[in-house]
Design a protein around this motif. Structure first.
Motif, short mmCIF file in Angstrom:
data_model
loop_
_atom_site.label_atom_id
_atom_site.label_comp_id
_atom_site.label_asym_id
_atom_site.label_seq_id
_atom_site.Cartn_x
_atom_site.Cartn_y
_atom_site.Cartn_z
N ILE A 106 4.28 2.06 8.35
CA ILE A 106 5.19 3.20 8.52
C ILE A 106 5.50 3.45 9.99
CG2 ILE A 106 5.41 5.69 8.19
CD1 ILE A 106 3.80 5.39 5.62
N HIS A 107 4.49 3.36 10.82
CA HIS A 107 4.68 3.66 12.25
C HIS A 107 5.35 2.52 13.00
CE1 HIS A 107 1.15 6.77 12.25
NE2 HIS A 107 2.15 7.11 11.46
N ASN A 108 5.18 1.30 12.58
CA ASN A 108 5.66 0.16 13.36
C ASN A 108 6.45 -0.81 12.48
OD1 ASN A 108 3.92 0.78 15.88
ND2 ASN A 108 2.41 0.65 14.23
N ARG A 109 7.47 -0.30 11.80
CA ARG A 109 8.24 -1.12 10.89
C ARG A 109 9.34 -1.84 11.65
NH1 ARG A 109 10.94 1.26 7.07
NH2 ARG A 109 11.26 3.18 8.20
N THR A 110 8.96 -2.87 12.36
CA THR A 110 9.92 -3.59 13.21
C THR A 110 11.01 -4.26 12.39
OG1 THR A 110 8.45 -5.52 13.17
CG2 THR A 110 8.22 -3.99 15.00
N GLY A 111 10.72 -4.58 11.13
CA GLY A 111 11.73 -5.25 10.32
C GLY A 111 12.94 -4.37 10.06
N LEU A 112 12.72 -3.03 10.00
CA LEU A 112 13.83 -2.11 9.77
C LEU A 112 14.31 -1.45 11.05
CD1 LEU A 112 12.66 -0.36 6.48
CD2 LEU A 112 14.24 -2.26 6.75
N LYS A 113 13.70 -1.81 12.17
CA LYS A 113 14.08 -1.27 13.47
C LYS A 113 14.05 0.25 13.47
CE LYS A 113 16.98 -5.24 14.64
NZ LYS A 113 18.32 -5.70 15.06
N ALA A 114 13.02 0.81 12.84
CA ALA A 114 12.87 2.26 12.79
C ALA A 114 11.39 2.59 12.67
CB ALA A 114 13.62 2.84 11.61
N ARG A 115 11.02 3.76 13.16
CA ARG A 115 9.64 4.20 13.11
C ARG A 115 9.63 5.61 12.54
NH1 ARG A 115 6.77 2.84 18.74
NH2 ARG A 115 4.93 3.35 17.49
N MET A 148 -2.17 3.37 15.20
CA MET A 148 -2.60 2.86 13.90
C MET A 148 -2.70 1.34 13.90
SD MET A 148 -3.56 5.15 11.86
CE MET A 148 -3.92 3.90 10.63
N ILE A 149 -1.94 0.67 14.75
CA ILE A 149 -2.03 -0.79 14.77
C ILE A 149 -3.41 -1.24 15.24
CG2 ILE A 149 -1.10 -0.96 17.13
CD1 ILE A 149 0.30 -3.54 16.23
N HIS A 150 -4.02 -0.50 16.16
CA HIS A 150 -5.37 -0.82 16.61
C HIS A 150 -6.41 -0.36 15.59
CE1 HIS A 150 -3.01 -0.56 20.44
NE2 HIS A 150 -3.63 -1.71 20.64
N VAL A 151 -6.17 0.79 14.99
CA VAL A 151 -7.09 1.29 13.97
C VAL A 151 -7.13 0.35 12.78
CG1 VAL A 151 -7.57 3.18 12.37
CG2 VAL A 151 -6.78 3.68 14.70
N SER A 179 0.81 -1.22 0.00
CA SER A 179 0.00 0.00 0.00
C SER A 179 0.84 1.27 0.00
CB SER A 179 -0.94 0.01 1.22
OG SER A 179 -1.83 -1.08 1.17
N ILE A 180 2.14 1.15 -0.24
CA ILE A 180 3.03 2.32 -0.25
C ILE A 180 3.78 2.35 -1.57
CG2 ILE A 180 4.97 3.47 0.85
CD1 ILE A 180 4.19 2.15 3.45
#
Length: 432
Positions: free
Chosen positions: A211-220, A398-401, A150-151
């Motif tokens: 975008i807010h919770n990109r744990t794979g890249l260890k960055a937000r 956003m994870i809950h939304v 979606s990006i």
């Protein structure tokens, strides 16, 4: 075993491929070659060579075995390393920026062109603040390694003295704002189906969650530019894709701790501009679209993840009602233009204060023709209103939304399948 992404030589396609015949033993030591360091890289337009960010950050990465990627299809599906395009190459591709603009949000200039055999769109942005070369390289490398359906993917950038040209994949589609509002025919919309709107809401919600919770890249990160003109709707399934991811980080927009010096409004533009004084005579400037800027963003200039949640809530209300976030309508009784906010009208509908009654059903886009599950529509409206709460701490993540919006889509799918005509019934329109 498949090698890591660092092992992929995804630099400029114009570079000469390695000859494995000259090195039959893959374990033999590689010949020593001179590699450019970060401090030696120049971003001036006069550069005629093309340098990959991955080469600058890891010039001595091992070369993967040719057997590791025997399939070209597998190589095409892997993330590409970002590229720093020479400014001369951007000028040549856009015909010295004389080609017609392509779709864009706000007033950002953009050109559709072909770079290295790939259909792309180039956005031109001014630097809002000073960014160190090393920091810019790290941000670009990190953002270009992100992948989500979606990006719209950022491929690379071209840096000049005052501008940065961001190169994105071109996606054929139409802005969400144009899908909802057709100036030539206000009674028509391609999104006349309830399920198509839930599909768009689901795609955008999951894109922002990534975008807010990109744990794979260890960055937000935060997006900072969410609005209906930054969402591209594609055919035939009405999927949505988010534009401009990475623009805020690469253009040096404001961060926490910066002091607001001046605020100005432009009557002819839907954009609000906030200027910040820093670094002596330089001024950092950030722009946000009216109606989508959270209250704290307007007063402090600080944009973060909660600001994205607010903008998503406004976009959600816009998607449900078909109305603009802010509009002005002429009141015959008062004889003046009255300001109308989609947030205020949605709250009035939920609380039953809608003029003439009808509540949420009357508030929703009339072009849907009452063909929607009313329970799902009411719950979706409440979730959108939670996102636009004045207090940032009360807004959901956003994870809950995204989880709630996905449930709304599934419920809508069940409702849509339930109202379809049974397959064992035949209908004939022939004369009797």
């Amino acid at each position: 075993m498949c090698k890591t992404k660092k092992a992929i030589n995804a630099a400029s396609p114009t570079s000469t491929p390695r000859s494995y015949k000259s090195h039959p033993n893959p374990k033999s030591p590689r010949p020593t070659t001179s590699s450019p360091t970060i401090s030696s890289i120049s971003f001036r337009p006069s550069d005629q060579h093309t340098t990959s960010i991955s080469d600058m950050l890891a010039p001595h990465a091992p070369v993967s075995s040719p057997r590791s990627f025997a399939s070209a299809t597998l190589r095409d599906t892997l993330p590409e390393n970002p590229h720093v395009y020479p400014f001369s190459e951007i000028c040549s591709a856009t015909n010295n920026f004389t080609d017609k603009y392509c779709y864009s949000s706000s007033s950002t200039p953009s050109w559709r062109c072909t770079l290295r055999g790939r259909d792309v769109i180039v956005y031109q942005h001014k630097f809002r603040r000073q960014i160190g070369t090393t920091q810019l390289q790290q941000r670009l490398s990190l953002i270009c390694r992100s992948h989500h359906v979606s990006i719209i993917k950022l491929l690379g950038a071209s840096i000049s003295d005052h501008h940065i040209h961001l190169v994105y994949d071109f996606v054929s589609g139409t802005k969400l704002a144009d899908c909802l509002r057709n100036t030539n025919n206000p009674a028509f919309t391609v999104l006349s189906n309830w399920l198509s709107r839930m599909q768009i809401a689901t795609d955008v919600a999951h894109g922002l969650d990534y975008i807010h919770n990109r744990t794979g890249l260890k960055a937000r990160f935060s997006h900072n530019h969410i609005n209906s003109s930054a969402i591209i709707v594609t055919e035939p399934s009405f999927n949505a894709k988010i534009c401009h991811f990475g623009t805020a980080q690469l253009c040096g927009e404001i961060q926490e701790g910066e002091e607001i010096v001046e605020q100005s409004y432009f009557s002819r533009s839907p954009t609000r501009s906030i200027e910040l004084k820093k670094w002596g005579s330089l001024r950092a400037k950030i722009e946000g679209v009216r109606g989508y800027m959270s209250p704290e963003y307007q007063t402090t200039g600080v944009a973060n993840e909660k600001s994205d949640v607010y903008a998503f809530g406004v976009m959600m209300l816009e998607l449900l009602s078909g109305e603009e976030p802010l509009s002005y309508k002429f009141d015959k009784k008062r004889g003046a233009l009255m300001r109308s906010s989609v947030i205020e009208t949605a709250r009035a509908a939920v609380h039953g204060d809608c003029e003439g009654g009808g509540g949420t059903r009357k508030w929703l886009d009339w072009r849907l023709k009452d063909s929607f599950p009313i329970e799902v529509a009411e719950e979706a409206t409440r979730v959108a209103l939670d996102c636009v709460d004045v207090d940032p701490a009360k807004r959901p993540d956003m994870i809950h939304v995204a989880g709630k919006i996905s449930k709304f889509y599934l419920d809508s799918k069940i409702w849509s399948d339930g109202i379809k005509m049974p397959s064992d019934v035949s209908v004939s329109l022939a004369p009797r």
